[in-house]
Design an enzyme around this catalytic site. Structure first.
Site, PDB file in Angstrom:
ATOM      1  N   LYS A  13       0.904  -1.078   0.147  1.00  0.00           N
ATOM      2  CA  LYS A  13       0.116  -0.022   0.006  1.00  0.00           C
ATOM      3  C   LYS A  13       0.960   1.309   0.029  1.00  0.00           C
ATOM      4  O   LYS A  13       0.685   2.086  -0.942  1.00  0.00           O
ATOM      5  CB  LYS A  13      -0.923   0.013   1.146  1.00  0.00           C
ATOM      6  CG  LYS A  13      -1.720  -1.127   1.224  1.00  0.00           C
ATOM      7  CD  LYS A  13      -2.723  -1.200   2.560  1.00  0.00           C
ATOM      8  CE  LYS A  13      -1.816  -0.884   4.010  1.00  0.00           C
ATOM      9  NZ  LYS A  13      -1.312  -2.322   4.235  1.00  0.00           N
ATOM     10  N   ARG A  88      -9.458   0.993   8.887  1.00  0.00           N
ATOM     11  CA  ARG A  88      -8.964  -0.313   9.346  1.00  0.00           C
ATOM     12  C   ARG A  88      -9.836  -1.128  10.102  1.00  0.00           C
ATOM     13  O   ARG A  88      -9.812  -2.328  10.536  1.00  0.00           O
ATOM     14  CB  ARG A  88      -7.900   0.117  10.448  1.00  0.00           C
ATOM     15  CG  ARG A  88      -6.624  -0.612  10.624  1.00  0.00           C
ATOM     16  CD  ARG A  88      -5.933  -0.848   9.458  1.00  0.00           C
ATOM     17  NE  ARG A  88      -4.380  -1.271   9.894  1.00  0.00           N
ATOM     18  CZ  ARG A  88      -3.347  -0.602   9.588  1.00  0.00           C
ATOM     19  NH1 ARG A  88      -3.284   0.479   8.896  1.00  0.00           N
ATOM     20  NH2 ARG A  88      -2.223  -1.222  10.264  1.00  0.00           N
ATOM     21  N   ARG A 127      11.970  -5.114   5.002  1.00  0.00           N
ATOM     22  CA  ARG A 127      11.603  -3.886   4.698  1.00  0.00           C
ATOM     23  C   ARG A 127      12.491  -2.973   5.443  1.00  0.00           C
ATOM     24  O   ARG A 127      12.959  -3.086   6.530  1.00  0.00           O
ATOM     25  CB  ARG A 127      10.319  -3.430   5.256  1.00  0.00           C
ATOM     26  CG  ARG A 127       9.908  -1.853   4.965  1.00  0.00           C
ATOM     27  CD  ARG A 127       8.464  -1.521   5.220  1.00  0.00           C
ATOM     28  NE  ARG A 127       7.740  -2.030   6.259  1.00  0.00           N
ATOM     29  CZ  ARG A 127       6.395  -1.927   6.366  1.00  0.00           C
ATOM     30  NH1 ARG A 127       5.776  -1.574   5.456  1.00  0.00           N
ATOM     31  NH2 ARG A 127       5.892  -2.459   7.464  1.00  0.00           N
ATOM     32  N   ARG A 171      -0.149  -8.583  13.675  1.00  0.00           N
ATOM     33  CA  ARG A 171      -0.411  -7.761  12.608  1.00  0.00           C
ATOM     34  C   ARG A 171      -1.376  -8.529  11.568  1.00  0.00           C
ATOM     35  O   ARG A 171      -2.362  -7.814  11.013  1.00  0.00           O
ATOM     36  CB  ARG A 171       0.546  -6.808  12.195  1.00  0.00           C
ATOM     37  CG  ARG A 171       1.180  -5.761  12.992  1.00  0.00           C
ATOM     38  CD  ARG A 171       2.428  -5.318  12.479  1.00  0.00           C
ATOM     39  NE  ARG A 171       2.463  -4.770  11.216  1.00  0.00           N
ATOM     40  CZ  ARG A 171       3.495  -4.548  10.566  1.00  0.00           C
ATOM     41  NH1 ARG A 171       4.655  -4.963  11.044  1.00  0.00           N
ATOM     42  NH2 ARG A 171       3.511  -4.048   9.304  1.00  0.00           N
TER      43      ARG A 171
HETATM   44  P1  AP5 Z   1       4.804  -1.556   1.863  1.00  0.00           P
HETATM   45  O1  AP5 Z   1       4.421  -0.717   0.674  1.00  0.00           O
HETATM   46  O2  AP5 Z   1       5.508  -0.925   2.796  1.00  0.00           O
HETATM   47  O3  AP5 Z   1       3.542  -2.290   2.552  1.00  0.00           O
HETATM   48  P2  AP5 Z   1       2.349  -1.767   3.208  1.00  0.00           P
HETATM   49  O4  AP5 Z   1       1.042  -2.508   2.594  1.00  0.00           O
HETATM   50  O5  AP5 Z   1       2.436  -0.175   3.183  1.00  0.00           O
HETATM   51  O6  AP5 Z   1       2.650  -2.519   4.733  1.00  0.00           O
HETATM   52  P3  AP5 Z   1       2.549  -1.908   6.085  1.00  0.00           P
HETATM   53  O7  AP5 Z   1       3.173  -2.768   7.074  1.00  0.00           O
HETATM   54  O8  AP5 Z   1       2.958  -0.401   6.424  1.00  0.00           O
HETATM   55  O9  AP5 Z   1       0.887  -1.706   6.546  1.00  0.00           O
HETATM   56  P4  AP5 Z   1       0.461  -1.980   7.989  1.00  0.00           P
HETATM   57  O10 AP5 Z   1      -0.968  -1.701   7.491  1.00  0.00           O
HETATM   58  O11 AP5 Z   1       0.818  -3.105   8.825  1.00  0.00           O
HETATM   59  O12 AP5 Z   1       1.118  -0.795   8.690  1.00  0.00           O
HETATM   60  P5  AP5 Z   1       0.594   0.886   9.049  1.00  0.00           P
HETATM   61  O13 AP5 Z   1       2.097   1.782   9.091  1.00  0.00           O
HETATM   62  O14 AP5 Z   1      -0.611   1.185   8.368  1.00  0.00           O
HETATM   63  O15 AP5 Z   1       5.747  -2.740   1.250  1.00  0.00           O
HETATM   64  C1  AP5 Z   1       6.431  -3.851   2.431  1.00  0.00           C
HETATM   65  C2  AP5 Z   1       7.542  -4.211   2.008  1.00  0.00           C
HETATM   66  O16 AP5 Z   1       7.496  -4.852   0.592  1.00  0.00           O
HETATM   67  C3  AP5 Z   1       8.571  -3.223   1.456  1.00  0.00           C
HETATM   68  O17 AP5 Z   1       9.754  -3.358   1.919  1.00  0.00           O
HETATM   69  C4  AP5 Z   1       8.465  -2.981  -0.109  1.00  0.00           C
HETATM   70  O18 AP5 Z   1       9.788  -2.341  -0.494  1.00  0.00           O
HETATM   71  C5  AP5 Z   1       8.233  -4.343  -0.286  1.00  0.00           C
HETATM   72  N1  AP5 Z   1       7.476  -4.450  -1.540  1.00  0.00           N
HETATM   73  C6  AP5 Z   1       6.410  -3.474  -1.932  1.00  0.00           C
HETATM   74  N2  AP5 Z   1       5.786  -4.021  -3.416  1.00  0.00           N
HETATM   75  C7  AP5 Z   1       6.717  -4.881  -3.759  1.00  0.00           C
HETATM   76  C8  AP5 Z   1       6.580  -5.837  -4.946  1.00  0.00           C
HETATM   77  N3  AP5 Z   1       5.797  -5.726  -5.703  1.00  0.00           N
HETATM   78  N4  AP5 Z   1       7.723  -6.403  -4.946  1.00  0.00           N
HETATM   79  C9  AP5 Z   1       8.602  -6.812  -4.057  1.00  0.00           C
HETATM   80  N5  AP5 Z   1       8.604  -6.197  -2.912  1.00  0.00           N
HETATM   81  C10 AP5 Z   1       7.576  -5.070  -2.760  1.00  0.00           C
HETATM   82  O19 AP5 Z   1       0.117   0.437  10.538  1.00  0.00           O
HETATM   83  C11 AP5 Z   1       1.438   0.280  11.649  1.00  0.00           C
HETATM   84  C12 AP5 Z   1       0.449   0.261  13.104  1.00  0.00           C
HETATM   85  O20 AP5 Z   1       0.088   1.704  13.282  1.00  0.00           O
HETATM   86  C13 AP5 Z   1      -0.716  -0.665  13.051  1.00  0.00           C
HETATM   87  O21 AP5 Z   1      -0.156  -1.759  13.373  1.00  0.00           O
HETATM   88  C14 AP5 Z   1      -1.351  -0.044  14.259  1.00  0.00           C
HETATM   89  O22 AP5 Z   1      -1.042  -0.182  15.468  1.00  0.00           O
HETATM   90  C15 AP5 Z   1      -1.355   1.383  13.887  1.00  0.00           C
HETATM   91  N6  AP5 Z   1      -2.367   2.126  12.982  1.00  0.00           N
HETATM   92  C16 AP5 Z   1      -2.059   2.403  11.941  1.00  0.00           C
HETATM   93  N7  AP5 Z   1      -3.167   2.799  11.032  1.00  0.00           N
HETATM   94  C17 AP5 Z   1      -4.142   2.646  12.148  1.00  0.00           C
HETATM   95  C18 AP5 Z   1      -5.618   2.706  11.986  1.00  0.00           C
HETATM   96  N8  AP5 Z   1      -6.283   3.201  11.039  1.00  0.00           N
HETATM   97  N9  AP5 Z   1      -6.299   2.455  13.073  1.00  0.00           N
HETATM   98  C19 AP5 Z   1      -5.641   2.071  14.173  1.00  0.00           C
HETATM   99  N10 AP5 Z   1      -4.343   1.646  14.254  1.00  0.00           N
HETATM  100  C20 AP5 Z   1      -3.684   2.072  13.056  1.00  0.00           C
END
Ligand code: AP5
Length: 215
Positions: A13, A88, A127, A171
């Protein structure tokens, strides 16, 4: 254009939202990034959220909604935005509709980044974020030249605190339990587009742009 990005942790994402932001000047609004900034700045909100994030649980709806309201009211979000990591759960999705209704806006597309579950662990443990440019990279999947470019720019490759195996497992479970029901939610409202998000990042980007109606 107002986009919601759905998908498991590690589905890409952030990677794709970052690219669309650069190419189309649509702000990427990532609740994860906003929370991590609050943690780094040691704000009261950040101090409250840290333990929850480290455990891989969701931060309270109240905190996240407050951040979103503030962010979407900023001038750069007037002509559109990419919501990355929000909503979420079903309550957040309903709240988002209410916030947008107040602003006279609505979501155009909800994009589901669809990835084989088995590759998520490798993507997440590999990552790294460039401390200088903020670019999201991967020690297993990024080209060596890209990783090197971060270091040449004077940056370091930083690993997120929640990208360890134990937290990642939780997660992924939290995603299945609380976030995956949103797929049905947006499908029922005829807003859902699914993008095959495994494979080359550039190919995924092309599919993503097509899904949101961009060339
Ligand atoms: P990346 O693009 O970083 O993946 P992502 O989908 O953004 O994954 P996240 O881990 O950031 O999502 P998340 O939902 O767990 O975390 P968030 O920060 O929202 O890609 C991942 C890796 O793969 C990278 O290394 C990239 O280079 C690689 N990659 C990408 N595409 C590729 C491809 N095609 N081929 C190969 N490699 C590839 O949330 C973190 C925490 O914050 C949560 O656990 C929660 O505690 C809190 N939080 C955030 N939002 C909320 C909310 N709305 N409500 C409540 N708590 C929240």
């Amino acid at each position: 254009m107002r986009i919601v990005m759905l998908g498991a942790p590690g589905s890409g994402k952030g990677t794709q939202a970052q690219r669309l932001q650069q190419d189309h000047q649509l702000p990427q609004v990532s609740t994860g990034d906003l929370l991590r900034r609050a943690v780094a700045d040691k704000t009261p909100l950040g101090l409250k959220a840290k333990a929850t994030m480290d455990a891989g649980e969701l931060v309270s709806d109240e905190i996240v909604l407050g951040m979103i309201k503030e962010r979407l009211a900023k001038p750069d979000a007037k002509r559109g935005f990419i919501l990355d990591g929000f909503p979420r759960n079903l309550a957040q999705a309903d709240s988002l509709n209410a916030v947008l209704a107040e602003l006279g806006q609505k979501i155009d597309t909800a994009v589901l980044m669809d990835v084989d579950f088995e590759i998520l662990m490798k993507r997440l443990t590999g990552r790294r974020t460039c401390s200088k440019t903020g670019q999201v990279l991967n020690i297993y999947f990024s080209a060596p030249a890209e990783l090197e470019a971060c270091k040449k720019a004077g940056g370091e490759l930083v690993q997120r605190d929640d990208d360890n195996e134990t937290t990642i497992r939780n997660r992924l479970q939290v995603y299945e339990r609380q976030t995956a029901p949103l797929i049905d939610y947006y499908q029922k409202r005829s807003l859902l587009k699914t993008v095959e998000a495994t494979g080359d990042v550039n190919d995924v980007y092309a599919r993503f742009k097509k899904a949101v109606g961009l060339k």
